[in-house]
Write a protein that holds these residues in place. Structure first.
Motif, PDB file in Angstrom:
ATOM      1  N   TRP A 100       0.585 -19.500   5.408  1.00  0.00           N
ATOM      2  CA  TRP A 100      -0.069 -20.367   5.566  1.00  0.00           C
ATOM      3  C   TRP A 100      -0.869 -20.800   4.657  1.00  0.00           C
ATOM      4  O   TRP A 100      -1.311 -22.104   4.168  1.00  0.00           O
ATOM      5  CB  TRP A 100      -0.434 -20.504   6.669  1.00  0.00           C
ATOM      6  CG  TRP A 100      -0.149 -21.660   7.805  1.00  0.00           C
ATOM      7  CD1 TRP A 100       0.528 -22.846   7.657  1.00  0.00           C
ATOM      8  CD2 TRP A 100      -0.574 -22.655   8.978  1.00  0.00           C
ATOM      9  NE1 TRP A 100       0.472 -23.934   7.631  1.00  0.00           N
ATOM     10  CE2 TRP A 100      -0.238 -24.029   9.071  1.00  0.00           C
ATOM     11  CE3 TRP A 100      -2.085 -22.159   9.233  1.00  0.00           C
ATOM     12  CZ2 TRP A 100      -1.586 -24.470   9.943  1.00  0.00           C
ATOM     13  CZ3 TRP A 100      -2.637 -22.896  10.568  1.00  0.00           C
ATOM     14  CH2 TRP A 100      -2.438 -24.199  10.332  1.00  0.00           C
ATOM     15  N   ILE A 101      -1.535 -20.271   4.489  1.00  0.00           N
ATOM     16  CA  ILE A 101      -3.008 -20.687   3.351  1.00  0.00           C
ATOM     17  C   ILE A 101      -2.258 -21.943   1.916  1.00  0.00           C
ATOM     18  O   ILE A 101      -2.276 -22.527   1.819  1.00  0.00           O
ATOM     19  CB  ILE A 101      -3.982 -20.281   2.806  1.00  0.00           C
ATOM     20  CG1 ILE A 101      -4.582 -19.607   4.299  1.00  0.00           C
ATOM     21  CG2 ILE A 101      -5.340 -20.623   1.805  1.00  0.00           C
ATOM     22  CD1 ILE A 101      -5.925 -19.196   4.077  1.00  0.00           C
ATOM     23  N   ASP A 102      -1.421 -21.138   1.731  1.00  0.00           N
ATOM     24  CA  ASP A 102      -0.126 -21.273   0.258  1.00  0.00           C
ATOM     25  C   ASP A 102       0.505 -22.050   0.180  1.00  0.00           C
ATOM     26  O   ASP A 102       1.111 -22.658  -0.236  1.00  0.00           O
ATOM     27  CB  ASP A 102       0.354 -19.760  -0.143  1.00  0.00           C
ATOM     28  CG  ASP A 102      -0.546 -18.363  -1.034  1.00  0.00           C
ATOM     29  OD1 ASP A 102      -2.147 -18.885  -1.511  1.00  0.00           O
ATOM     30  OD2 ASP A 102      -0.365 -17.812  -0.927  1.00  0.00           O
ATOM     31  N   LYS A 103       1.022 -22.548   2.037  1.00  0.00           N
ATOM     32  CA  LYS A 103       2.158 -23.399   2.061  1.00  0.00           C
ATOM     33  C   LYS A 103       1.529 -24.539   3.418  1.00  0.00           C
ATOM     34  O   LYS A 103       2.006 -23.994   4.676  1.00  0.00           O
ATOM     35  CB  LYS A 103       3.338 -22.602   1.902  1.00  0.00           C
ATOM     36  CG  LYS A 103       4.336 -21.748   1.479  1.00  0.00           C
ATOM     37  CD  LYS A 103       5.372 -21.138   2.114  1.00  0.00           C
ATOM     38  CE  LYS A 103       5.688 -19.853   0.675  1.00  0.00           C
ATOM     39  NZ  LYS A 103       6.473 -18.918   1.445  1.00  0.00           N
ATOM     40  N   PRO A 104       0.298 -24.701   3.004  1.00  0.00           N
ATOM     41  CA  PRO A 104       0.349 -25.504   3.935  1.00  0.00           C
ATOM     42  C   PRO A 104       0.550 -27.292   4.809  1.00  0.00           C
ATOM     43  O   PRO A 104       0.493 -27.531   5.268  1.00  0.00           O
ATOM     44  CB  PRO A 104      -1.737 -26.403   3.591  1.00  0.00           C
ATOM     45  CG  PRO A 104      -1.025 -26.597   1.992  1.00  0.00           C
ATOM     46  CD  PRO A 104      -0.513 -25.386   1.535  1.00  0.00           C
ATOM     47  N   ASP A 105       2.121 -26.817   4.146  1.00  0.00           N
ATOM     48  CA  ASP A 105       3.051 -28.019   4.683  1.00  0.00           C
ATOM     49  C   ASP A 105       3.441 -27.836   6.194  1.00  0.00           C
ATOM     50  O   ASP A 105       4.092 -28.532   6.646  1.00  0.00           O
ATOM     51  CB  ASP A 105       3.771 -28.465   3.240  1.00  0.00           C
ATOM     52  CG  ASP A 105       4.973 -27.086   2.658  1.00  0.00           C
ATOM     53  OD1 ASP A 105       4.130 -26.644   2.665  1.00  0.00           O
ATOM     54  OD2 ASP A 105       6.300 -27.602   2.531  1.00  0.00           O
ATOM     55  N   LEU A 106       3.934 -26.267   6.143  1.00  0.00           N
ATOM     56  CA  LEU A 106       4.087 -26.305   7.148  1.00  0.00           C
ATOM     57  C   LEU A 106       3.130 -26.124   8.533  1.00  0.00           C
ATOM     58  O   LEU A 106       2.083 -26.467   8.538  1.00  0.00           O
ATOM     59  CB  LEU A 106       4.300 -23.962   7.348  1.00  0.00           C
ATOM     60  CG  LEU A 106       4.885 -24.169   6.284  1.00  0.00           C
ATOM     61  CD1 LEU A 106       5.005 -22.534   6.378  1.00  0.00           C
ATOM     62  CD2 LEU A 106       6.928 -24.101   6.109  1.00  0.00           C
ATOM     63  N   ASN A 107       4.014 -26.248   9.458  1.00  0.00           N
ATOM     64  CA  ASN A 107       3.014 -26.832  11.259  1.00  0.00           C
ATOM     65  C   ASN A 107       2.899 -25.365  11.733  1.00  0.00           C
ATOM     66  O   ASN A 107       3.567 -24.175  11.071  1.00  0.00           O
ATOM     67  CB  ASN A 107       3.376 -27.542  11.325  1.00  0.00           C
ATOM     68  CG  ASN A 107       4.131 -29.163  11.388  1.00  0.00           C
ATOM     69  OD1 ASN A 107       2.989 -29.542  10.618  1.00  0.00           O
ATOM     70  ND2 ASN A 107       5.323 -29.734  11.392  1.00  0.00           N
ATOM     71  N   TRP A 108       2.129 -25.281  12.607  1.00  0.00           N
ATOM     72  CA  TRP A 108       1.656 -24.722  13.112  1.00  0.00           C
ATOM     73  C   TRP A 108       2.282 -23.793  13.696  1.00  0.00           C
ATOM     74  O   TRP A 108       3.248 -22.423  13.916  1.00  0.00           O
ATOM     75  CB  TRP A 108      -0.112 -24.600  14.309  1.00  0.00           C
ATOM     76  CG  TRP A 108      -0.449 -23.578  15.582  1.00  0.00           C
ATOM     77  CD1 TRP A 108       0.101 -23.200  16.239  1.00  0.00           C
ATOM     78  CD2 TRP A 108      -0.931 -22.561  14.527  1.00  0.00           C
ATOM     79  NE1 TRP A 108      -0.290 -22.259  16.812  1.00  0.00           N
ATOM     80  CE2 TRP A 108      -1.545 -21.587  15.822  1.00  0.00           C
ATOM     81  CE3 TRP A 108      -1.880 -21.466  13.696  1.00  0.00           C
ATOM     82  CZ2 TRP A 108      -1.534 -20.739  15.567  1.00  0.00           C
ATOM     83  CZ3 TRP A 108      -2.366 -20.682  13.692  1.00  0.00           C
ATOM     84  CH2 TRP A 108      -1.845 -19.909  14.549  1.00  0.00           C
TER      85      TRP A 108
END
Length: 170
Positions: A62-70
């Motif tokens: 998630w840190i590498d792809k912060p465009d994802l939502n939780w």
């Protein structure tokens, strides 16, 4: 004839000097041992935090792809991310009580924490979980260590509106 008072005075002086020397040596040895134990504890703490962070490999997804939502993350990644944040909370606590210094933090974890901060996922996590930022107070010292403004966490903390306060008191 022997002057026993003179012998007793010399004996007492010699014993006082020897006793003082023993106390000084014991004090120095105790100081050195305490300092060594502190260093060892600091190294054990650093090692423990490194091991815990190494176990959170999915958190970097998630840190590498912060465009994802939780909500888009799988449960394993969410679990790892929560553990990752808790390790940094513990590091902040260690910084607050003085086990880790500013230099220890910057050398060991500063880059990882800066990457976490810059990704924006921590804000998303706090918002998605519905928690307030004061629950992450141990991160504030880490933010100051990496020269970031910690008011962003204070400002983003959910607060009750006047309508909510009056409804809760009714």
């Amino acid at each position: 004839m022997i002057d026993w008072t003179a012998v007793e005075a010399v004996r007492a002086t010699v014993f006082d000097v020897v006793r003082t020397a023993f106390l000084v040596v014991a004090g120095v040895v105790a100081y050195v041992q305490l300092r060594e134990m502190y260093r060892l504890r600091r190294l054990q703490t650093l090692s423990s935090f490194n091991e815990r962070l190494a176990r959170c490999t999915k958190a970097n997804t998630w840190i590498d792809k912060p465009d994802l939502n939780w909500e888009e993350l799988d449960s394993g990644t969410k679990y790892d991310y929560q553990n990752y944040i808790s390790v940094f909370e513990d590091i902040g606590a260690a910084r607050n009580i003085g086990i880790l210094s500013h230099d220890d933090f910057i050398a060991s974890y500063g880059g990882r924490f800066l990457k976490l901060h810059n990704s924006g996922t921590l804000h998303q996590f706090i918002d998605a979980a519905g928690w307030s930022a004061h629950m992450f107070d141990n991160l504030r010292i880490l933010l100051r260590d990496i020269d970031q403004d910690d008011r962003a966490y204070i400002d983003r903390a959910p607060t009750l509106s006047s309508d909510q306060v009056s409804a809760a008191s009714a």
